[in-house]
Write an enzyme that holds these catalytic residues in place. Structure first.
Site, PDB file in Angstrom:
ATOM      1  N   ARG A 105      70.193  21.583  69.241  1.00 31.82           N
ATOM      2  CA  ARG A 105      70.547  20.242  68.972  1.00 31.82           C
ATOM      3  C   ARG A 105      71.467  20.429  68.000  1.00 31.82           C
ATOM      4  O   ARG A 105      71.744  19.507  67.193  1.00 31.82           O
ATOM      5  CB  ARG A 105      69.576  19.357  68.379  1.00 31.82           C
ATOM      6  N   ASP A 150      73.904  20.634  81.423  1.00 31.36           N
ATOM      7  CA  ASP A 150      72.448  20.169  81.170  1.00 31.36           C
ATOM      8  C   ASP A 150      72.292  19.032  80.597  1.00 31.36           C
ATOM      9  O   ASP A 150      72.893  18.905  79.337  1.00 31.36           O
ATOM     10  CB  ASP A 150      71.520  21.426  80.822  1.00 31.36           C
ATOM     11  N   ASP A 159      62.642  25.038  78.702  1.00 31.09           N
ATOM     12  CA  ASP A 159      63.385  23.503  78.387  1.00 31.09           C
ATOM     13  C   ASP A 159      63.088  22.828  77.208  1.00 31.09           C
ATOM     14  O   ASP A 159      62.648  21.633  77.110  1.00 31.09           O
ATOM     15  CB  ASP A 159      63.103  22.525  79.544  1.00 31.09           C
ATOM     16  N   PHE A 198      64.313  11.822  77.237  1.00 30.54           N
ATOM     17  CA  PHE A 198      63.307  12.839  78.140  1.00 30.54           C
ATOM     18  C   PHE A 198      63.168  13.978  77.242  1.00 30.54           C
ATOM     19  O   PHE A 198      64.245  14.381  76.514  1.00 30.54           O
ATOM     20  CB  PHE A 198      64.169  12.878  79.255  1.00 30.54           C
TER      21      PHE A 198
HETATM   22  N1  LIG Z   1      64.757  18.024  79.817  1.00 28.65           N
HETATM   23  C1  LIG Z   1      64.773  16.897  79.039  1.00 28.65           C
HETATM   24  O1  LIG Z   1      63.893  15.884  79.522  1.00 28.65           O
HETATM   25  N2  LIG Z   1      65.525  16.741  78.169  1.00 28.65           N
HETATM   26  C2  LIG Z   1      66.792  17.678  77.796  1.00 28.65           C
HETATM   27  C3  LIG Z   1      67.907  17.748  78.819  1.00 28.65           C
HETATM   28  C4  LIG Z   1      67.536  18.534  79.931  1.00 28.65           C
HETATM   29  O2  LIG Z   1      67.125  19.476  80.152  1.00 28.65           O
HETATM   30  O3  LIG Z   1      67.885  17.934  81.065  1.00 28.65           O
HETATM   31  C5  LIG Z   1      67.172  16.937  76.530  1.00 28.65           C
HETATM   32  O4  LIG Z   1      68.402  17.419  76.212  1.00 28.65           O
HETATM   33  O5  LIG Z   1      66.415  16.372  75.823  1.00 28.65           O
HETATM   34 ZN   LIG Z   2      68.197  19.749  82.256  1.00 23.65          ZN
END
Ligand SMILES: NC(=O)N[C@@H](CC(=O)O)C(=O)O
Ligand SMILES: [Zn+2]
Length: 430
Positions: free
Chosen positions: A65, A153, A305, A323
């Protein structure tokens, strides 16, 4: 200084058996000098009582981030959280602000993370400028600055010919193309799996949105010879397509997350955005297919992730919250407790999926404990058991669906290139 870790148990890298041995390393060279029972005396000893001494974990999919979204996570909080999870290396995704689409942003992330001195950080840079899916970034310049792979991504590259051009260019530079597979003409404005969506009267995400793009990109990887790595695989059809690609000899590797191995959509019984993640928690059948895919090597590696968000964002409810889930501090304890202890996955299979296999797939150091290897080590305690407590995370993100789960397998020490980068109970970095 020469340092010795005494009294631990290691995994035999051929047989996968646990055996008692000590590890002797040098903190200046950053290398393991010897492993065995009769080792020279050291300047310092870490005395253990049967804890597991494993290669440092490697996570190929984290969101740090920074720059841009430092209320969610900073480089400092992210690499400390990684070290606390036993990780010595992480690859960070480019959906920062500005996006990681120039050499300057890549160099900034590499330089600042090196100065912090916790887990090593390997940026994955954007495929397209601003992740807009249009113009390709300057792959060669990004590679020179330290990017180890390319990805948009957070979003899939929607345009097929653009992806073909990207793979062709990536192949000449031997850079992996790492895909977030999501055909947006199929996923639309969906937020969770269609069955859960029906219960909560929300729009659903079709599983085909993932599998369709994976199919396209395996075909393009076959045509170009590029190394394709598929992120966060979540459906039975996706696993089958990757298995097919591997059988054809396509250079495709893939990852699976702890949440797609442990959870399915039935857990979503009320509107709580802690369960909102992309790709979504899928059906039980999909979850079992991912597990089978991990067991037979179709899904090569575990990646978290790790996607921190603020509490304010996550309190907006499933329809509006972003998400993502955090995962880097809890992945080993969760998978050890819920897959290894019940005998579903063997300990070496889990450990190789978090160490040797990501190191091999991406050509990173580490992943192995032997004389001459880098001294990248995770020490985990499989006796100590406690509940997952988000307030205790080093990460700024507290958005885990596993709060309160009782687990063992916590990291007590993490060592990278011979330097202690985490010790259980240490203070948070500012
Ligand atoms: N996986 C997710 O739900 N979110 C990820 C984006 C991603 O990895 O697609 C994010 O950057 O918050
Ligand atoms: Zn992703």
């Amino acid at each position: 200084m020469k340092i010795r870790i005494d009294g631990g148990r290691l995994l035999d890298e051929q047989t996968g058996e646990l055996y008692g041995a000590n590890v002797y390393y040098d903190d200046v060279e950053g290398r393991i000098l010897a492993i065995g029972r009769d080792l020279p005396s050291a300047d310092k000893t870490i005395q253990l009582d049967g804890q597991l001494v494993l290669p440092g974990f490697i996570d190929m999919h984290v969101h740090l981030r920074d720059p841009g979204f430092t209320a969610k996570e900073t480089l400092a909080s992210g690499v400390q959280a990684a070290a606390a999870g036993g990780f010595t290396e992480v690859a960070c995704m480019p959906n920062t602000s500005p996006a990681t689409d120039t050499a300057a942003v890549v160099a900034d992330i590499v330089g600042r993370s090196r100065d912090i001195g916790k887990a090593g950080v390997h940026p994955i840079a954007c495929i397209t400028v601003g992740q807009a899916g249009e113009a390709l970034t300057d792959f060669a310049a990004l590679k020179t600055a330290g990017a180890i792979a390319l990805s948009d991504d957070g979003r899939g590259v929607q345009h097929g010919m653009r992806m073909l051009e990207a793979m062709t260019a990536a192949k000449t530079l031997e850079m992996p193309i790492v895909i977030h597979s999501e055909d947006e003409t199929l996923s639309g404005d969906g937020v969770i799996h269609p069955d859960a969506a029906r219960r909560l009267d929300l729009p659903g995400i079709l599983g085909e949105s993932e599998a369709a793009m994976i199919a396209r990109d395996i075909l393009l990887a076959e045509r170009t010879g590029a190394h394709l790595h598929v992120c966060h695989v979540s459906t039975e059809q996706s696993v089958a397509l990757i298995r097919w690609g591997k059988a054809r000899g396509v250079r495709v590797t893939a990852e699976v997350t702890p949440h797609h191995l442990l959870l399915d959509e039935s857990i979503i019984t009320h509107d709580d955005a802690v369960f909102k993640v992309n790709p979504p928690l899928q059906s039980e059948r999909d979850r079992l297919a991912c597990l089978a895919g991990f067991l037979d090597g179709t899904l090569d590696i575990i990646a978290t992730d790790h996607a921190p968000h603020t509490e304010a964002e996550k309190s907006l409810g499933i329809a509006r919250a972003p998400f993502g889930m955090v995962g880097i501090e809890t992945v080993f304890p969760l998978l050890y407790t819920y897959l290894v202890v019940p005998g579903i996955v063997s300990l070496p299979h889990l450990v190789w999926g978090m160490t040797r296999r990501p190191a091999d797939a991406f050509g990173l150091p580490g992943g192995s404990l032997r004389a001459g290897a880098v001294a990248d080590i995770a020490i985990v305690d499989i006796v100590q058991e406690r509940a997952i407590e988000p307030a205790a995370f080093y990460s700024r993100g507290r958005n885990t669906p596993f709060a309160g789960w009782q687990v063992t397998g916590w990291t007590t020490h993490t060592i990278r290139r011979g330097k202690l980068i985490y010790q259980q109970g240490e203070e948070r970095l500012a």
